[in-house]
Design a protein around this motif. Structure first.
Motif, PDB file in Angstrom:
ATOM      1  N   HIS A  89       0.864  -1.183   0.000  1.00 18.60           N
ATOM      2  CA  HIS A  89       0.000   0.000   0.000  1.00 18.60           C
ATOM      3  C   HIS A  89       0.899   1.231   0.000  1.00 18.60           C
ATOM      4  O   HIS A  89       1.788   1.358   0.853  1.00 18.60           O
ATOM      5  N   ASP A  91       0.572   4.270   0.951  1.00 15.67           N
ATOM      6  CA  ASP A  91       0.540   5.127   2.135  1.00 15.67           C
ATOM      7  C   ASP A  91       0.969   4.402   3.416  1.00 15.67           C
ATOM      8  O   ASP A  91       1.322   5.030   4.409  1.00 15.67           O
ATOM      9  N   ARG A  92       0.904   3.066   3.402  1.00 10.59           N
ATOM     10  CA  ARG A  92       1.264   2.281   4.591  1.00 10.59           C
ATOM     11  C   ARG A  92       2.220   1.153   4.182  1.00 10.59           C
ATOM     12  O   ARG A  92       1.793   0.019   3.986  1.00 10.59           O
TER      13      ARG A  92
END
Length: 101
Positions: A89, A91-92
């Protein structure tokens, strides 16, 4: 009785022929395996990232298939299959660590 002897003889000839072919194949394979060939092939395989399940991954698999066919392999195909993949992901990002006592 004569037919039985011919069948046994034909079977033995077939098995011996198969064993000779395997010995020749093994010798040929050993002759082709050297550090220069392996280094060249690995350099091409690791040239750019190729995440599983993407077009880049498929292109790399097709390159390997074509390479084997060019080297004289009778046939090679890519077998599609479904597997659950974990994509990062943006963003993570994932974090993996090895811990020691």
């Amino acid at each position: 009785m004569m037919a039985r002897r011919q069948l046994i003889l034909a079977t033995l000839c077939y098995l011996l022929d198969g064993m000779l072919a395997q010995v020749d194949w093994a010798a040929q394979l050993r002759g082709e395996m050297n550090a220069t060939h392996i280094e060249e092939f690995l350099r091409i395989l690791t040239q750019k990232p190729h995440m599983a399940g993407t077009q880049d991954g498929h292109d790399l698999a097709d390159y390997v298939r074509r390479t084997w066919l060019d080297q004289g392999l009778d046939s090679a195909h890519i077998a599609p299959y479904d597997v659950l993949l974990s994509y990062p992901h943006p963003d993570r990002p994932s974090y993996v660590a090895l811990l020691d006592e």
